[in-house]
Scaffold this motif. Structure first.
Motif, short mmCIF file in Angstrom:
data_model
loop_
_atom_site.label_atom_id
_atom_site.label_comp_id
_atom_site.label_asym_id
_atom_site.label_seq_id
_atom_site.Cartn_x
_atom_site.Cartn_y
_atom_site.Cartn_z
N PRO A 67 16.06 41.50 19.74
CA PRO A 67 16.29 41.17 18.34
C PRO A 67 15.07 41.14 17.48
O PRO A 67 13.97 41.00 17.92
N ASN A 68 15.31 41.15 16.36
CA ASN A 68 14.70 41.10 15.04
C ASN A 68 15.57 42.02 14.22
O ASN A 68 15.09 42.97 13.67
N MET A 69 16.77 42.00 14.14
CA MET A 69 17.85 41.63 15.03
C MET A 69 18.06 42.72 16.08
O MET A 69 17.29 43.64 16.13
N ALA A 70 19.14 42.66 16.86
CA ALA A 70 19.30 43.67 17.89
C ALA A 70 20.73 43.88 18.29
O ALA A 70 21.61 43.53 17.56
N LEU A 74 19.84 29.50 8.56
CA LEU A 74 20.12 30.57 9.52
C LEU A 74 18.88 31.41 9.78
O LEU A 74 18.58 31.75 10.93
N LYS A 75 18.16 31.75 8.73
CA LYS A 75 16.96 32.58 8.92
C LYS A 75 15.92 31.86 9.77
O LYS A 75 15.31 32.45 10.67
N ASP A 76 15.71 30.56 9.49
CA ASP A 76 14.74 29.79 10.28
C ASP A 76 15.17 29.72 11.74
O ASP A 76 14.36 29.93 12.66
N ILE A 77 16.44 29.41 11.95
CA ILE A 77 16.94 29.22 13.32
C ILE A 77 16.99 30.53 14.08
O ILE A 77 16.72 30.57 15.29
N THR A 78 17.31 31.63 13.40
CA THR A 78 17.34 32.94 14.06
C THR A 78 15.98 33.26 14.67
O THR A 78 15.90 33.82 15.77
N ASN A 79 14.92 32.90 13.98
CA ASN A 79 13.57 33.18 14.50
C ASN A 79 13.25 32.38 15.76
O ASN A 79 12.34 32.74 16.51
N GLN A 80 14.02 31.30 16.00
CA GLN A 80 13.80 30.47 17.18
C GLN A 80 14.84 30.71 18.27
O GLN A 80 14.74 30.12 19.35
N MET A 100 24.37 41.96 13.91
CA MET A 100 24.10 40.94 12.90
C MET A 100 24.60 39.59 13.37
O MET A 100 25.35 39.47 14.34
N VAL A 101 24.18 38.58 12.64
CA VAL A 101 24.73 37.23 12.76
C VAL A 101 25.32 36.86 11.41
O VAL A 101 24.66 36.99 10.38
N LEU A 102 26.56 36.40 11.43
CA LEU A 102 27.21 35.91 10.22
C LEU A 102 27.62 34.46 10.42
O LEU A 102 28.12 34.09 11.49
N GLU A 132 21.19 28.90 19.74
CA GLU A 132 20.39 29.01 20.97
C GLU A 132 21.29 29.21 22.18
O GLU A 132 20.98 30.00 23.08
N HIS A 133 22.41 28.51 22.22
CA HIS A 133 23.36 28.68 23.33
C HIS A 133 23.86 30.12 23.40
O HIS A 133 23.87 30.73 24.47
N LEU A 134 24.27 30.66 22.26
CA LEU A 134 24.78 32.04 22.25
C LEU A 134 23.69 33.04 22.61
O LEU A 134 23.94 34.02 23.33
N ALA A 135 22.46 32.80 22.13
CA ALA A 135 21.35 33.68 22.46
C ALA A 135 21.11 33.71 23.97
O ALA A 135 20.93 34.78 24.57
N LYS A 136 21.13 32.54 24.60
CA LYS A 136 20.91 32.48 26.04
C LYS A 136 22.07 33.12 26.81
O LYS A 136 21.86 33.74 27.86
N GLU A 137 23.28 32.97 26.30
CA GLU A 137 24.43 33.61 26.94
C GLU A 137 24.30 35.13 26.91
O GLU A 137 24.66 35.83 27.86
N ILE A 138 23.78 35.65 25.80
CA ILE A 138 23.56 37.10 25.70
C ILE A 138 22.49 37.54 26.69
O ILE A 138 22.66 38.55 27.40
N ALA A 139 21.40 36.79 26.76
CA ALA A 139 20.34 37.14 27.71
C ALA A 139 20.84 37.06 29.14
O ALA A 139 20.55 37.93 29.98
N ARG A 140 21.63 36.04 29.45
CA ARG A 140 22.16 35.86 30.80
C ARG A 140 23.09 37.00 31.19
O ARG A 140 23.20 37.35 32.36
N ASP A 141 23.76 37.58 30.19
CA ASP A 141 24.75 38.62 30.45
C ASP A 141 24.17 40.01 30.26
O ASP A 141 24.90 40.98 30.05
#
Length: 410
Positions: free
Chosen positions: A193-196, A217-223, A239-241, A272-281
């Motif tokens: 991402p940035n995004m992906a 959202l912008k701040d949290i997306t960067n983390q 994208m994230v909506l 963060e939970h969804l991001a980690k789920e994507i990485a895990r999968d």
């Protein structure tokens, strides 16, 4: 794979929670024929127009649905409904592809009886092919059929090479009201991402103006979403909506609200939970890898170094093979482009120290191998240069990843 997550003490995870857990949302999905058998057409809807915010791929070849969705959001920073197909990305499809995305939005809005600019569209799948609009038309005619309803069907319909659905919901108290935040995501390959290559949809019944929602959202997306990688490739589509319909009836949220941090941390937890789920999968992945960098000159520097480590194919293959080859980690730190003092760097694999202040630290190879065979692997780099901290997530790189991507089109 399972991992233990630590939730902020003010949040409660909703068992079986999803994007329909907040008040006023419904969702569904069906098979329209883009894919052979799997569900490939999904949607979710708010009872009322909702404040909206989005972040989008940085790939220069931005797909048609993203252009149409950004236009919808820009109209008045509100959305009420989102439709998504999988199987075909509608990317690099020229004027016809853009017209198809507009037609998809128009049809969707008409079926639901909402204003066209309150509808958003998304697509994911194969690049360079036009949408089969006759199948899209057929799917639109079935949206209001209750047999296609359910958040689990939406979560399934947006998947491509993913191995599982990804959803969550949490609750928190704001102004004495119960506020719920739910989310769903897809993503498995072409993730940097940035995004992906990922789609993430988040719903909440919080009352929050779009300008504050967008900044959060912008701040949290960067983390979160911007700190994951699977293979270093950035997609054309994703994208994230976030939609916030206000039905929880709390006082309008802003950074000045006394419980702003409650909401911010809740949204961050979901992302963060969804991001980690994507990485895990990740495609072919067998391990979730978390890289923590501390002691950098700034947080931004720590984030770049963490991303450099997690993006290294040599690090990822070593993790897959349970090889404690810490030299690959040191190398990734060194080419990150960030200022470091090599004589201060220490590296840990879990609790096992393998480098101390730039030189090898004695460790038990078998113990390290046993650790790296686990499904959740943590790499910790201590730089000793400041107070900056960053965390990134990714996965190992396996033989299965090559098999999946060697035949993705065929």
């Amino acid at each position: 794979m399972k991992t233990k997550e630590v939730t902020p003490h003010t949040l409660e995870i909703v068992q079986g929670g999803s994007i329909t857990s907040p008040k006023g949302y419904k969702a569904g999905g069906l098979h329209c024929g883009i894919r052979k058998k799997k569900l490939d057409f999904g949607w979710f809807v708010s009872e009322v127009p909702a404040s909206a915010a989005g972040v989008y791929t940085t790939n220069s070849f931005q797909a048609a649905p993203l252009k149409v969705t950004q236009e919808s959001v820009a109209k008045e920073n509100k959305l009420q409904a989102v439709v998504c197909n999988s199987g075909i990305a509608n990317a690099c499809t020229g004027e016809q592809g853009l017209q198809d995305a507009y037609d998809m939005r128009k049809l969707f809005a008409e079926v639901l009886g909402v204003e066209e600019h309150l509808a958003a569209v998304a697509s994911t799948g194969l690049i360079g092919e036009l949408l089969p609009m006759e199948k899209i038309h057929g799917a639109m005619a079935e949206i209001n059929d209750e047999k296609h309803g359910g958040s689990e069907k939406f979560e399934s319909a947006i998947l491509t090479t993913d191995t599982k659905e990804k959803g969550i919901a949490i609750q928190l108290k704001i102004d004495g009201k119960t506020v719920t935040i739910g989310g769903a995501a897809k993503g498995s390959g072409m993730i940097n991402p940035n995004m992906a290559t990922m789609l993430s949809f988040i719903t909440t019944d919080a009352n929050i103006p779009s300008e504050h929602l967008s900044q959060a959202l912008k701040d949290i997306t960067n983390q979160s979403f911007n700190m994951i990688t699977v293979d270093g490739d950035t997609s054309t589509n994703d994208m994230v909506l976030v939609l916030a319909n206000g039905l929880a009836e709390n006082e309008a949220l802003s950074p000045e609200h006394k419980e702003w941090d409650q909401f911010y941390q809740g949204l961050r937890y979901v992302c963060e939970h969804l991001a980690k789920e994507i990485a895990r999968d990740g495609e072919g992945a067998t391990k979730l890898v978390e890289v923590t960098v501390e002691g950098a000159t700034t947080d931004q520097s720590a984030q770049k170094i963490a991303k450099s480590i997690i993006s290294s194919n040599l690090v990822k293959t070593a993790i897959h093979g349970a090889d404690a080859n810490w030299g690959r980690i040191i190398t990734a730190i060194g080419y990150s482009g960030e200022p470091i003092n090599p004589d201060k760097v220490s590296i840990y694999l879990g609790e096992i120290k393998v480098v101390e202040e730039g030189v090898p630290h004695p460790f038990n190879e078998e113990q390290a191998k046993d650790y790296l065979l686990q499904e959740n692997v943590a790499i910790h780099a201590q730089l000793g240069d400041g107070n900056g901290k960053g965390i990134a997530w990714g996965c190992d790189l396996s033989y299965e990843y090559v098999r999946i991507n060697a035949s993705y089109r065929t």
